[in-house]
Scaffold this motif. Sequence first.
Motif, mmCIF file in Angstrom:
data_model
loop_
_atom_site.group_PDB
_atom_site.id
_atom_site.type_symbol
_atom_site.label_atom_id
_atom_site.label_comp_id
_atom_site.label_asym_id
_atom_site.label_seq_id
_atom_site.Cartn_x
_atom_site.Cartn_y
_atom_site.Cartn_z
ATOM 1 N N GLN A 146 0.825 -1.208 0.000
ATOM 2 C CA GLN A 146 0.000 0.000 0.000
ATOM 3 C C GLN A 146 0.866 1.268 0.000
ATOM 4 O O GLN A 146 0.758 2.132 0.865
ATOM 5 N N SER A 147 1.716 1.341 -1.013
ATOM 6 C CA SER A 147 2.570 2.516 -1.166
ATOM 7 C C SER A 147 2.566 2.951 -2.625
ATOM 8 O O SER A 147 2.461 2.112 -3.536
ATOM 9 N N LEU A 148 2.651 4.254 -2.833
ATOM 10 C CA LEU A 148 2.794 4.809 -4.173
ATOM 11 C C LEU A 148 4.278 5.065 -4.404
ATOM 12 O O LEU A 148 4.894 5.841 -3.674
ATOM 13 N N ASN A 149 4.845 4.406 -5.414
ATOM 14 C CA ASN A 149 6.275 4.476 -5.660
ATOM 15 C C ASN A 149 6.580 5.324 -6.884
ATOM 16 O O ASN A 149 5.882 5.260 -7.897
ATOM 17 N N LEU A 150 7.636 6.122 -6.776
ATOM 18 C CA LEU A 150 8.182 6.852 -7.916
ATOM 19 C C LEU A 150 9.326 6.012 -8.471
ATOM 20 O O LEU A 150 10.328 5.784 -7.781
ATOM 21 N N VAL A 151 9.158 5.545 -9.702
ATOM 22 C CA VAL A 151 10.059 4.539 -10.268
ATOM 23 C C VAL A 151 10.778 5.103 -11.482
ATOM 24 O O VAL A 151 10.157 5.707 -12.370
ATOM 25 N N TYR A 152 12.092 4.920 -11.490
ATOM 26 C CA TYR A 152 12.897 5.209 -12.684
ATOM 27 C C TYR A 152 12.974 3.912 -13.476
ATOM 28 O O TYR A 152 13.571 2.931 -13.039
ATOM 29 N N LYS A 153 12.350 3.886 -14.655
ATOM 30 C CA LYS A 153 12.184 2.643 -15.394
ATOM 31 C C LYS A 153 13.507 2.123 -15.941
ATOM 32 O O LYS A 153 14.281 2.874 -16.531
ATOM 33 N N GLY A 154 13.744 0.843 -15.731
ATOM 34 C CA GLY A 154 14.914 0.197 -16.313
ATOM 35 C C GLY A 154 14.693 -0.102 -17.791
ATOM 36 O O GLY A 154 13.575 -0.397 -18.212
ATOM 37 N N GLN A 155 15.764 -0.030 -18.576
ATOM 38 C CA GLN A 155 15.670 -0.249 -20.012
ATOM 39 C C GLN A 155 16.553 -1.424 -20.420
ATOM 40 O O GLN A 155 17.351 -1.925 -19.629
ATOM 41 N N THR A 156 16.389 -1.834 -21.653
ATOM 42 C CA THR A 156 17.204 -2.914 -22.212
ATOM 43 C C THR A 156 18.232 -2.320 -23.169
ATOM 44 O O THR A 156 17.872 -1.560 -24.072
ATOM 45 N N LEU A 157 19.496 -2.648 -22.963
ATOM 46 C CA LEU A 157 20.577 -2.181 -23.823
ATOM 47 C C LEU A 157 21.374 -3.371 -24.338
ATOM 48 O O LEU A 157 21.517 -4.384 -23.636
ATOM 49 N N GLN A 158 21.878 -3.232 -25.546
ATOM 50 C CA GLN A 158 22.824 -4.216 -26.058
ATOM 51 C C GLN A 158 24.222 -3.664 -25.840
ATOM 52 O O GLN A 158 24.591 -2.622 -26.377
ATOM 53 N N ILE A 159 25.010 -4.362 -25.015
ATOM 54 C CA ILE A 159 26.383 -3.970 -24.729
ATOM 55 C C ILE A 159 27.289 -5.044 -25.308
ATOM 56 O O ILE A 159 27.308 -6.177 -24.830
ATOM 57 N N ASN A 160 27.998 -4.680 -26.364
ATOM 58 C CA ASN A 160 28.773 -5.635 -27.158
ATOM 59 C C ASN A 160 27.844 -6.751 -27.640
ATOM 60 O O ASN A 160 26.861 -6.475 -28.296
ATOM 61 N N ASP A 161 28.076 -7.987 -27.260
ATOM 62 C CA ASP A 161 27.246 -9.090 -27.746
ATOM 63 C C ASP A 161 26.130 -9.468 -26.781
ATOM 64 O O ASP A 161 25.355 -10.393 -27.059
#
Length: 713
Positions: A146-161
């Motif tokens: 029962q909490s309202l969270n402020l979230v910094y969304k994680g993303q998907t990155l391709q790092i080298n292979d």
Amino acid sequence: MKIIVRKIILVLSVLTLIGYVSFGVVSKKINFIYQPFRADHLSLAFTATDSRAEQVPYLLADIKELKNGNNSTGVILYNDINKQKNLSVIASMADDIYISLFNQSQLTDDLSSKFNNNINIAFPFDLRFHLAHDSNVTLKYDKVNQSLNLVYKGQTLQINDDLKSFDDFVIYRLPGISPDSLIKVGELVVNLATYPNDLSVPLDQLTSQSFEIYRSADQNLLVSQNYSFEQGRWTPQVGDCSAYLPGDAAIKMDLIGNPSGGQALKISSTNHYACTFKPFSVSLNTNLLYVFSFDYQNLTGDEIRYYLYLKNQIDQTQEKFDSFNAQDRNWHKYQTVIKPTIDQADEMTVYVYAPSEGDREITNVYDNFQLGSYVLDRTVTLEGLKTDTNYGTNNVVTLKVGENNFRFPRTTTNLLKDFNPSFEQGLWDQEAGDCSNYLDGKPQFLMMSDIRATDGEKSLRLSSANHFACTIRSFPIVLTSDMLYKLSFDYKSIEGDKVQYYYTIKNDFGQVQEKFDSFEGLDPAWQRFEEIIDPKIVDANNFDFYFYAPSDGSVKITNLYDNLRLEEFAPKEIFSYFLYFNQPEKNSNNNSSTIIISSDSIWRHAVDLKNINSSFLLVYPEQYDDSWKLHTAQNTFTIADNLHFEIDGHGNGWWISVFDLCIDKKICEQNADGSYNMSLVIENTKFKKLQLVFFALLFIEFIILLFSYGKRK
């Protein structure tokens, strides 16, 4: 002639004497602001996409934080000056290493960047992000806690292979919020009962205002007013709310059973807007919030539509309209929040529809209309939230030797593809609109399909001889404020040379973002226009776009348009990502060491270092110039140029290796405890050469004076 030469030399001699005094004798009385110091904390900052230090302001801002409480911090930025410097010798000794990944000012279509790890940095880096005051965060409600969270969304990155998916990061929690609450921040209202946890909001909109938390008061203010058709229909006959459409209305309305055993209203149409309505008696307070809701089921077609308006005794009104697509044939509940803007509204009229325009049959079932009230429970602020600072993501990245590649795997789906963006299903309007009806004369327009196309078999041909001919399409799509979008279209100038477009982005909170632009279409071949759209408004759900043939009467303009596209380009979060490494024990602060400065002039400083145990960075915060040199007091050894760095984007710094100077070259004095003393000189060779010129001029003048005196004798 000799007299003139002597006068010139005399003037130069006087200037020489003044210069010597200024740079030499008088300077001993100056209290120097720019004193050399030993950097007790050393940071390296690299950028993967650009060599200019000013392109990584968030890194600079963070590094400057280190200097607030410690004026002995040295920062080496990987800029143009440092490209040929020997960074490898100090990389292993640095306390911090920063590497930025993406640069929003240099957007490539494939969103990729490279970092050449030619100095073999083999440390495990933390992936971090910079939270700016205007960064976008997602509001997510945690029902379990029962909490309202402020979230910094994680993303998907391709790092080298490797394809790496980074976790969401909770930057702030508002605890103790029940799941039936309403959250109001400014004009933004979130109903937690139906909230899908997807609203992205600029952080400064949240920090500049309080969070108002409302709790439920009355469940249904309409309960005694035939809100669910148990007392029959709202109107005896079905209404035609689009009598202007051609043909006789094929509409009908019936009462049918609902899943709970009661009655519901079934309304259908094949060519007009079938409708029914009911005025409800209410008493609404502008200090409260209200949730209006109803149950619906779509049987044929896919469009649900309603309209309501409030009215008070002095005929002030407030209205709300919404239309949306049903996802399936099951029962669903629709809810929306109403904030009264008129005082003492005492009547609320509700319309429901089966809105067909003749292209399909629409049949909808409606039931259980409710209006619940909510009162303010408490007001909270985001106390203790740190912005313009860096956060870790608990993800580790290790670089390989040589070139490292970073890429965001973007998609190229056209968000407009279902709404005739390339005119393959015909024109957007039956005839061209006049977007400059203030001009004199009757507009001379032509709008038609053209077989010259870049996407499919048709394009739009728009022509005008005297006004701004235009056509518009409204696209019901969602644009979030945490995403960048790529707008593009093809155009071909047939007559004239002016291409023009305009768009607006809107949301349900009344916010609008717009852009108008025109440019010359000089090439008669098909051309491609592209730009990046950065939504600044929250939860936009409508995109209106205009094409023009903008003639002012001086020249006829005919343009072809085709292949309008709007694609998701990149989440804004990736531009704040950077890699960070910290090794605080490697370059520990040696409190026993001392530095003694004595200045002969502003261009020459003697630096005596006592009790030195390890290699360090000596910083002289005067404007960087490669004419500044650091050498031993006896001038037997000069620190190499590739160990002379630009510091903090401004000053000079030299890497002092205890092994090279004291152990290998043995030019230091070793103390009983194993530490070393060394005497160095910081000197500007330009001024040194200038001093030699001064003395040469003085010597020439002296010889001339002696010669003249001898001739007189």
